[in-house]
Design a protein around this motif. Structure first.
Motif, PDB file in Angstrom:
ATOM      1  N   ALA B  14      18.232  -7.404   7.447  1.00  0.00           N
ATOM      2  CA  ALA B  14      17.389  -6.357   8.025  1.00  0.00           C
ATOM      3  C   ALA B  14      16.608  -6.858   9.234  1.00  0.00           C
ATOM      4  N   VAL B  15      16.438  -5.986  10.203  1.00  0.00           N
ATOM      5  CA  VAL B  15      15.559  -6.257  11.352  1.00  0.00           C
ATOM      6  C   VAL B  15      14.278  -5.411  11.250  1.00  0.00           C
ATOM      7  N   ILE B  16      14.387  -4.257  10.601  1.00  0.00           N
ATOM      8  CA  ILE B  16      13.191  -3.537  10.127  1.00  0.00           C
ATOM      9  C   ILE B  16      13.268  -3.646   8.607  1.00  0.00           C
ATOM     10  N   LYS B  17      12.264  -4.277   8.013  1.00  0.00           N
ATOM     11  CA  LYS B  17      12.368  -4.669   6.612  1.00  0.00           C
ATOM     12  C   LYS B  17      12.049  -3.530   5.635  1.00  0.00           C
ATOM     13  N   TYR B  18      12.784  -3.571   4.546  1.00  0.00           N
ATOM     14  CA  TYR B  18      12.518  -2.701   3.385  1.00  0.00           C
ATOM     15  C   TYR B  18      11.567  -3.455   2.474  1.00  0.00           C
ATOM     16  N   TRP B  19      10.377  -2.901   2.208  1.00  0.00           N
ATOM     17  CA  TRP B  19       9.443  -3.544   1.271  1.00  0.00           C
ATOM     18  C   TRP B  19       8.551  -2.489   0.631  1.00  0.00           C
ATOM     19  N   GLY B  20       8.816  -2.209  -0.611  1.00  0.00           N
ATOM     20  CA  GLY B  20       8.013  -1.229  -1.346  1.00  0.00           C
ATOM     21  C   GLY B  20       8.844  -0.023  -1.730  1.00  0.00           C
ATOM     22  N   LYS B  21       8.734   0.368  -3.005  1.00  0.00           N
ATOM     23  CA  LYS B  21       9.504   1.512  -3.499  1.00  0.00           C
ATOM     24  C   LYS B  21       8.584   2.688  -3.809  1.00  0.00           C
ATOM     25  N   ARG B  22       9.084   3.906  -3.515  1.00  0.00           N
ATOM     26  CA  ARG B  22       8.346   5.089  -3.976  1.00  0.00           C
ATOM     27  C   ARG B  22       8.842   5.522  -5.353  1.00  0.00           C
ATOM     28  N   ASP B  23      10.039   5.056  -5.743  1.00  0.00           N
ATOM     29  CA  ASP B  23      10.556   5.331  -7.089  1.00  0.00           C
ATOM     30  C   ASP B  23      11.340   4.109  -7.530  1.00  0.00           C
ATOM     31  N   GLU B  24      10.868   3.438  -8.585  1.00  0.00           N
ATOM     32  CA  GLU B  24      11.505   2.189  -9.008  1.00  0.00           C
ATOM     33  C   GLU B  24      12.848   2.410  -9.691  1.00  0.00           C
ATOM     34  N   ASP B  25      12.999   3.512 -10.437  1.00  0.00           N
ATOM     35  CA  ASP B  25      14.255   3.745 -11.150  1.00  0.00           C
ATOM     36  C   ASP B  25      15.368   4.123 -10.180  1.00  0.00           C
ATOM     37  N   LEU B  26      15.049   5.029  -9.270  1.00  0.00           N
ATOM     38  CA  LEU B  26      16.061   5.482  -8.309  1.00  0.00           C
ATOM     39  C   LEU B  26      16.150   4.560  -7.098  1.00  0.00           C
ATOM     40  N   ILE B  27      15.299   3.549  -7.046  1.00  0.00           N
ATOM     41  CA  ILE B  27      15.249   2.616  -5.917  1.00  0.00           C
ATOM     42  C   ILE B  27      15.130   3.395  -4.599  1.00  0.00           C
ATOM     43  N   ARG B 206       6.475  -4.473  -6.087  1.00  0.00           N
ATOM     44  CA  ARG B 206       5.575  -3.733  -6.975  1.00  0.00           C
ATOM     45  C   ARG B 206       4.125  -4.155  -6.708  1.00  0.00           C
ATOM     46  N   ILE B 207       3.903  -5.469  -6.600  1.00  0.00           N
ATOM     47  CA  ILE B 207       2.540  -5.955  -6.352  1.00  0.00           C
ATOM     48  C   ILE B 207       2.027  -5.436  -5.000  1.00  0.00           C
ATOM     49  N   SER B 208       2.877  -5.510  -3.984  1.00  0.00           N
ATOM     50  CA  SER B 208       2.452  -5.045  -2.655  1.00  0.00           C
ATOM     51  C   SER B 208       2.134  -3.558  -2.664  1.00  0.00           C
ATOM     52  N   THR B 209       2.995  -2.776  -3.307  1.00  0.00           N
ATOM     53  CA  THR B 209       2.793  -1.326  -3.335  1.00  0.00           C
ATOM     54  C   THR B 209       1.477  -0.981  -4.031  1.00  0.00           C
ATOM     55  N   GLN B 210       1.170  -1.739  -5.075  1.00  0.00           N
ATOM     56  CA  GLN B 210      -0.054  -1.438  -5.840  1.00  0.00           C
ATOM     57  C   GLN B 210      -1.321  -1.978  -5.183  1.00  0.00           C
ATOM     58  N   THR B 211      -1.201  -3.052  -4.404  1.00  0.00           N
ATOM     59  CA  THR B 211      -2.437  -3.733  -3.980  1.00  0.00           C
ATOM     60  C   THR B 211      -2.634  -3.915  -2.475  1.00  0.00           C
ATOM     61  N   SER B 212      -1.587  -3.863  -1.678  1.00  0.00           N
ATOM     62  CA  SER B 212      -1.800  -4.206  -0.271  1.00  0.00           C
ATOM     63  C   SER B 212      -2.300  -3.021   0.548  1.00  0.00           C
ATOM     64  N   GLU B 213      -3.504  -3.190   1.083  1.00  0.00           N
ATOM     65  CA  GLU B 213      -4.063  -2.185   1.986  1.00  0.00           C
ATOM     66  C   GLU B 213      -3.231  -2.119   3.267  1.00  0.00           C
ATOM     67  N   LEU B 214      -2.772  -3.293   3.688  1.00  0.00           N
ATOM     68  CA  LEU B 214      -2.051  -3.342   4.955  1.00  0.00           C
ATOM     69  C   LEU B 214      -0.688  -2.678   4.861  1.00  0.00           C
ATOM     70  N   LEU B 215      -0.075  -2.699   3.660  1.00  0.00           N
ATOM     71  CA  LEU B 215       1.238  -2.057   3.510  1.00  0.00           C
ATOM     72  C   LEU B 215       1.154  -0.570   3.841  1.00  0.00           C
ATOM     73  N   LYS B 216       0.050   0.057   3.425  1.00  0.00           N
ATOM     74  CA  LYS B 216      -0.117   1.499   3.700  1.00  0.00           C
ATOM     75  C   LYS B 216      -0.061   1.767   5.209  1.00  0.00           C
ATOM     76  N   HIS B 217      -0.794   0.939   5.952  1.00  0.00           N
ATOM     77  CA  HIS B 217      -0.837   1.109   7.401  1.00  0.00           C
ATOM     78  C   HIS B 217       0.547   0.876   8.002  1.00  0.00           C
ATOM     79  N   ARG B 218       1.221  -0.176   7.503  1.00  0.00           N
ATOM     80  CA  ARG B 218       2.571  -0.494   7.982  1.00  0.00           C
ATOM     81  C   ARG B 218       3.524   0.686   7.819  1.00  0.00           C
ATOM     82  N   ILE B 219       3.521   1.259   6.601  1.00  0.00           N
ATOM     83  CA  ILE B 219       4.440   2.361   6.275  1.00  0.00           C
ATOM     84  C   ILE B 219       4.175   3.570   7.165  1.00  0.00           C
ATOM     85  N   LYS B 220       2.891   3.855   7.318  1.00  0.00           N
ATOM     86  CA  LYS B 220       2.522   5.111   7.980  1.00  0.00           C
ATOM     87  C   LYS B 220       2.637   5.017   9.510  1.00  0.00           C
ATOM     88  N   TYR B 221       2.194   3.895  10.057  1.00  0.00           N
ATOM     89  CA  TYR B 221       2.084   3.826  11.520  1.00  0.00           C
ATOM     90  C   TYR B 221       3.088   2.888  12.186  1.00  0.00           C
TER      91      TYR B 221
END
Lengths: 386, 386
Positions: B14-27, B206-221
């Protein structure tokens, strides 16, 4: 009585990190920060100053070596102290014209990356303030020397308010609680060997401010909430909360460094091993007993309550064997204990000397005048060290 | 003609990375990602499948070792392929009832952290799709095996759309450009020794999705803008832009890992040294000639144009000496050159074998059926390797 003023000032280690300036000349930060001031009996800067009519020029000696007085930061500090003295009318006109001599030293290695400039500028500015009889808050003047120096102007737990004024007049430090409020708060500084040339804080902050998307989010959303949380934790002496916010904020600061472009890193594999070990130690303890925080270098500062020190020191000795165990821990004395076998199983001993030494200290007072006559300048105004 | 279907499938980086799931079962991912698919002649997974009425149960062999077929991810893939076949009415009812045998292997070390599960599931799902004559896009089925596997279903440059449907039907991969569009795009995979037990991607996300404030900003912006930028750079074959976005996104992903709580790190001191060296190499070259990107491990993947490979390989050999220089570079052949003296001065040679070996490859095609009869199952449906 001598006309020489000598002051000791403490280092401080931030728990909410300062990273990024809104004004580089005035050293105005993008966000509030919070720190604990550490006991000057263990680590301190010491500075002697005097002003005399016969001095031909301003002169400064740092750690036994003559340095230039032309540094803009040094000039700014002296100029601002004098202008404050003039405004307060605290000394006569003639005295303000006399040239000064400054002699300063740290009682710990400058190169160890242990906030030496913060202690140094807090010490210089406090000594000059006493020399010129300035009574008002000088934290904003210490800030002109080195941003985080403003926090070393007070003891205990200190907040540096980012402020909003363009001239920086409201970018000052204030005490959250004095050191007597939470005397059980101790610190262990783990000095990690480091040969890598690192990005200076000034350069790093500039790169982050210009390039890190994540820094924007941190400034706007993360820091304000964390500052409130940690102040409350300090006031309530809630160690687990204090520790959690401290660790999260350290991690986020280093995350911002990595998100900068080009990226830079201060933590090494050893630093990250320390992080993992502390989380495992806390997990095994059933509650958060120890916090780590890392500044712009690989050294860890562990905050912990006094009662936890013996066990943590034994744990560190186990994982990080030293080729000189007698001199491995300096500073405050403690009786180390036999390591709990469960803690022993967390991690095998690593290669020797990954941690060079440990400084055991605690939260302490702000700058104090030295009254025992142990000045760094002799009666003739010449550095004793030369 | 044999009833055994054998497929080769590529890895992708990947050159734009996948990190964090919105649904763990369906990936289902939190954000779009972009990757390049790498030449199967250098690195690939190979999988043989067949279904026969006499097979008593579903069986699978991975890299010569029998494994359980009970893994939910494996079960999901088979179930979805069969339900697609039923919907498309592509095979008869009886055939759908027969048990299957699967035999799969990678031609590169699984443990090297080189996206082996992506290649493996893309290969499995493509082979099953051919077995059951499924004609529609199977990237969303490969996704159920391992998120990033959906990108290995296509060659060239591939986008995985996060999608918004709760059932994941729009979380599919699509090709941005085929490998023929930019055939000069090569890759060097620097395999860094690593003994440290690392946080699995699933746990880390899972840890990043639950705890990283910065991940939210990354995903959105950050990610939406970068995805647009890199797609444009690919279409225009703008290497410097492609490289800059790639490096920034890799750094941000690792910044998010550090901002998670507890934090985890995948890059080591050696990884960070590689980062510094590439920035210095580019600086000295006067333009961005090489990009690095790091997945959930310490190995670097360098993207660069073919013309730059000889100089970069010489540079890597200089800084990272090998105790086995003859076998240090595998994959595509290239004529290495004498290192430019300025590049030589960037960095002293390091200790031997910090980089174990280098794989030289390029962007390539998606999964292909193997038609030379080199199945991994013999005519009796038994793994040849056993």
């Amino acid at each position: 009585m001598s006309d020489i003023i000598t002051v000791k000032a403490p280092v401080n280690i931030a728990v909410i990190k300062y990273w990024g300036k809104r004004d580089e000349d005035l050293i105005l930060p993008l966000n509030d920060s919070v720190s604990a001031t550490l006991d000057t009996s263990i680590m301190c800067a010491k500075t002697s100053v005097c002003a005399r009519p016969e001095f031909k020029e301003n002169e400064i000696w740092l750690n036994g070596k003559k340095e230039t007085f032309q540094s803009p930061r040094l000039q700014n500090c002296l100029k601002e102290i004098k202008s404050r003295a003039a405004a307060e009318n605290s000394v006569n006109e003639d005295f303000l014209q006399w040239k000064v001599r400054v002699c300063s030293e740290n009682n710990f290695p400058t190169a160890a990356g242990l906030a030496s400039s913060a202690a140094g500028y807090a010490c210089l500015v406090t000594a000059l303030a006493k020399l010129y009889k300035v009574k008002s808050d000088v934290s904003s003047i210490a800030r002109l020397g080195s941003g985080s120096a403003c926090r070393s102007v007070y003891g205990g737990f200190v907040r540096w308010h980012a402020g909003t004024n363009p001239d920086g007049t409201d970018s000052v430090a204030s005490q959250i609680e004095g050191s007597a409020h939470w005397p059980e708060m101790h610190a262990l500084i783990l000095v990690v060997g480091d040969t890598k040339k690192k990005t200076s804080s000034t350069t790093g902050m500039r790169i982050s401010t210009q390039t890190s998307e994540l820094l924007k989010h941190r400034i706007k959303y993360c820091v304000p909430q964390r500052t409130d949380e940690i102040i409350q934790a300090i006031k309530q002496k809630d160690f687990p909360k204090f520790a959690e916010v401290t660790m999260k904020d350290s991690n986020q600061f280093h995350a911002v460094c990595l998100d900068s472009y080009p990226p830079f890193v201060y933590m090494t594999d050893v630093s990250h091993l320390i992080v993992d070990l502390i989380h495992k130690y806390n997990e095994l303890s059933g509650s958060t007993k120890v916090a780590y925080t890392f500044d712009a270098g690989p050294n860890a500062c562990l905050y912990l309550l006094e009662e936890e020190v013996p066990q943590v020191l034994s744990f560190i000795r186990h994982v990080f064997p030293s080729s000189n165990p007698e001199l491995f821990v300096t500073g405050l004395k403690t009786n180390e204990v036999t390591l709990n076998p469960e803690l022993k199983n967390i991690c095998e001993p690593q290669a020797k000397d990954l941690i060079k030494y440990v400084i055991h200290t605690k939260v302490g007072e702000g700058p104090t005048e030295v009254t025992d006559g142990s000045h760094l300048l002799n009666d003739a105004g010449i550095p004793k060290i030369e």
